[in-house]
Motif scaffolding. Sequence first.
Motif, PDB file in Angstrom:
ATOM      1  N   ILE A   7       2.697  22.007  28.715  1.00  0.00           N
ATOM      2  CA  ILE A   7       2.033  21.870  29.950  1.00  0.00           C
ATOM      3  C   ILE A   7       1.818  22.361  31.142  1.00  0.00           C
ATOM      4  N   LEU A   8       0.293  22.510  31.575  1.00  0.00           N
ATOM      5  CA  LEU A   8      -0.004  23.013  32.700  1.00  0.00           C
ATOM      6  C   LEU A   8       0.277  22.513  33.968  1.00  0.00           C
ATOM      7  N   ILE A   9       1.226  22.036  35.017  1.00  0.00           N
ATOM      8  CA  ILE A   9       0.952  21.166  36.449  1.00  0.00           C
ATOM      9  C   ILE A   9      -0.035  22.071  37.487  1.00  0.00           C
ATOM     10  N   ILE A  10      -0.881  21.692  37.490  1.00  0.00           N
ATOM     11  CA  ILE A  10      -1.872  22.121  38.706  1.00  0.00           C
ATOM     12  C   ILE A  10      -2.200  20.852  39.855  1.00  0.00           C
ATOM     13  N   ASP A  11      -1.787  20.809  41.188  1.00  0.00           N
ATOM     14  CA  ASP A  11      -1.724  20.301  42.205  1.00  0.00           C
ATOM     15  C   ASP A  11      -1.116  21.004  43.461  1.00  0.00           C
ATOM     16  N   ASP A  12      -1.890  21.056  44.230  1.00  0.00           N
ATOM     17  CA  ASP A  12      -1.803  22.226  45.739  1.00  0.00           C
ATOM     18  C   ASP A  12      -0.653  21.355  46.524  1.00  0.00           C
ATOM     19  N   SER A  13      -0.392  20.315  46.102  1.00  0.00           N
ATOM     20  CA  SER A  13       0.672  20.064  46.413  1.00  0.00           C
ATOM     21  C   SER A  13       1.931  20.372  46.044  1.00  0.00           C
ATOM     22  N   VAL A  14       3.681  21.114  46.654  1.00  0.00           N
ATOM     23  CA  VAL A  14       4.285  21.200  45.295  1.00  0.00           C
ATOM     24  C   VAL A  14       5.424  19.403  45.654  1.00  0.00           C
ATOM     25  N   THR A  15       5.122  19.283  46.456  1.00  0.00           N
ATOM     26  CA  THR A  15       5.182  17.475  45.898  1.00  0.00           C
ATOM     27  C   THR A  15       5.255  17.201  45.008  1.00  0.00           C
ATOM     28  N   ILE A  16       3.851  16.977  44.652  1.00  0.00           N
ATOM     29  CA  ILE A  16       3.435  16.314  43.603  1.00  0.00           C
ATOM     30  C   ILE A  16       3.386  16.988  42.711  1.00  0.00           C
ATOM     31  N   ARG A  17       3.891  17.917  42.965  1.00  0.00           N
ATOM     32  CA  ARG A  17       4.232  19.406  41.502  1.00  0.00           C
ATOM     33  C   ARG A  17       5.427  18.788  41.012  1.00  0.00           C
ATOM     34  N   GLN A  18       6.379  18.659  41.964  1.00  0.00           N
ATOM     35  CA  GLN A  18       7.683  18.102  41.061  1.00  0.00           C
ATOM     36  C   GLN A  18       7.875  16.838  40.797  1.00  0.00           C
ATOM     37  N   ALA A  19       7.054  16.011  41.943  1.00  0.00           N
ATOM     38  CA  ALA A  19       6.869  14.602  41.266  1.00  0.00           C
ATOM     39  C   ALA A  19       6.257  14.724  39.409  1.00  0.00           C
ATOM     40  N   ILE A  20       5.135  15.342  39.588  1.00  0.00           N
ATOM     41  CA  ILE A  20       5.166  15.004  37.965  1.00  0.00           C
ATOM     42  C   ILE A  20       6.091  15.579  36.949  1.00  0.00           C
ATOM     43  N   GLU A  21       6.443  16.518  37.351  1.00  0.00           N
ATOM     44  CA  GLU A  21       7.739  17.425  36.590  1.00  0.00           C
ATOM     45  C   GLU A  21       8.150  16.488  36.042  1.00  0.00           C
TER      46      GLU A  21
ATOM     47  N   ASN B  74      13.195  11.552  44.972  1.00  0.00           N
ATOM     48  CA  ASN B  74      14.799  11.356  44.828  1.00  0.00           C
ATOM     49  C   ASN B  74      15.685  12.690  45.618  1.00  0.00           C
ATOM     50  N   ASP B  75      15.177  13.450  46.516  1.00  0.00           N
ATOM     51  CA  ASP B  75      16.118  14.537  47.114  1.00  0.00           C
ATOM     52  C   ASP B  75      16.134  13.952  48.848  1.00  0.00           C
ATOM     53  N   HIS B  76      17.397  14.019  48.850  1.00  0.00           N
ATOM     54  CA  HIS B  76      18.520  13.730  49.803  1.00  0.00           C
ATOM     55  C   HIS B  76      18.482  14.337  50.966  1.00  0.00           C
ATOM     56  N   GLN B  77      18.220  15.974  50.654  1.00  0.00           N
ATOM     57  CA  GLN B  77      17.939  17.012  51.930  1.00  0.00           C
ATOM     58  C   GLN B  77      16.403  17.524  51.599  1.00  0.00           C
ATOM     59  N   ALA B  78      15.809  17.009  51.981  1.00  0.00           N
ATOM     60  CA  ALA B  78      14.355  17.056  52.308  1.00  0.00           C
ATOM     61  C   ALA B  78      14.144  18.319  52.796  1.00  0.00           C
ATOM     62  N   THR B  79      12.911  19.444  52.169  1.00  0.00           N
ATOM     63  CA  THR B  79      13.370  20.898  53.198  1.00  0.00           C
ATOM     64  C   THR B  79      11.943  20.844  54.079  1.00  0.00           C
ATOM     65  N   ILE B  80      12.340  21.750  55.548  1.00  0.00           N
ATOM     66  CA  ILE B  80      10.664  21.721  56.121  1.00  0.00           C
ATOM     67  C   ILE B  80       9.320  21.579  55.595  1.00  0.00           C
ATOM     68  N   GLU B  81       9.962  22.712  54.133  1.00  0.00           N
ATOM     69  CA  GLU B  81       8.731  22.876  53.825  1.00  0.00           C
ATOM     70  C   GLU B  81       8.260  21.760  52.434  1.00  0.00           C
ATOM     71  N   THR B  82       8.868  20.555  52.129  1.00  0.00           N
ATOM     72  CA  THR B  82       8.194  19.722  51.797  1.00  0.00           C
ATOM     73  C   THR B  82       7.711  18.718  52.574  1.00  0.00           C
ATOM     74  N   VAL B  83       8.418  18.335  53.568  1.00  0.00           N
ATOM     75  CA  VAL B  83       8.517  17.636  54.322  1.00  0.00           C
ATOM     76  C   VAL B  83       6.432  17.945  55.106  1.00  0.00           C
ATOM     77  N   LYS B  84       6.362  19.109  55.153  1.00  0.00           N
ATOM     78  CA  LYS B  84       5.695  19.279  55.307  1.00  0.00           C
ATOM     79  C   LYS B  84       3.730  19.273  54.969  1.00  0.00           C
ATOM     80  N   ASP B  85       3.961  19.677  53.407  1.00  0.00           N
ATOM     81  CA  ASP B  85       3.226  19.059  51.950  1.00  0.00           C
ATOM     82  C   ASP B  85       2.813  18.546  52.154  1.00  0.00           C
TER      83      ASP B  85
END
Lengths: 124, 148
Positions: A7-21, B74-85
């Motif tokens: 699987i390849l996960i493509i999204d400009d949001s790193v949060t969404i990529r992590q959530a999908i994974e 489920n990330d209790h210590q989100a980094t600044i990068e995560t928060v910005k994203d």
Amino acid sequence: MQEKFKILIIDDSVTIRQAIEKNLSNFPLEVVGMAGDGKTALELFRNTQPDVVTLDITMPELDGITVLEEMMKIKKDVKVMVITALKDKATGLRAIQIGAKSYLVKPFTSEKLKAAFSRMMGIN
Amino acid sequence: MNETDLHFFIDSTVNYFEEVTGEQAITGIPYLKGKEPVVLDYSGIIGISGKRKGCVYITTTSEMLKSLANIILNDHQATIETVKDLTGEIANTISGNVREAYGSSFMISVPVVVEGRAKDIRLPEHVQTFVIPITWKEYKSFLVVCLE
């Protein structure tokens, strides 16, 4: 041993990529790459030849619709689930016409993502 | 921009919080933005083009974003990068969802995230800008909509 799908996960949001994974971690999948823009996504697609892709549409460099068109030229049998915030019928229809197998609108819950992914993969 | 437009954005915002967290956000009475800055810790800005032109931004606190990151990852210590994203992703989702009402000619840009409360976000001066207060849990944030 159960076959693993690449699987390849493509999204400009790193949060969404992590959530999908994270949400798909119980499926028989091997994550072969993640990309945050369309250009990198296509490079990774060519290099890794994944079986499955989750694809965002609004991205830097190349949008997801263009990426989808290019992916279909390279590997027509790839299963693509578009995961996007764009909640309009025309875009959904366009993605399906190009070759996407599924279209999931953000925001998604874990349950919705897993159910849509199961349906696409034909997993009960 | 009229009341119907505002409702599209309010519905989209309420839906975002409900889907992601299972808890409703409460929106306050929208008001016309004056000269005072409407800027909290992080702001995610989306440019709008096509049939409608303007921009939409959400501005919120670090605490709210950390709480959301905790739910999503489920990330209790989100980094600044995560928060910005996450700030950009919220703005993208709320703006993208209103295409249900406006159709595909409502074009949205990729998000730009601004950090810090020092300055206001620059908006077109000739267009009315509405501020929608949002309360989710104990956290305050604002959705700012500026559309021709």
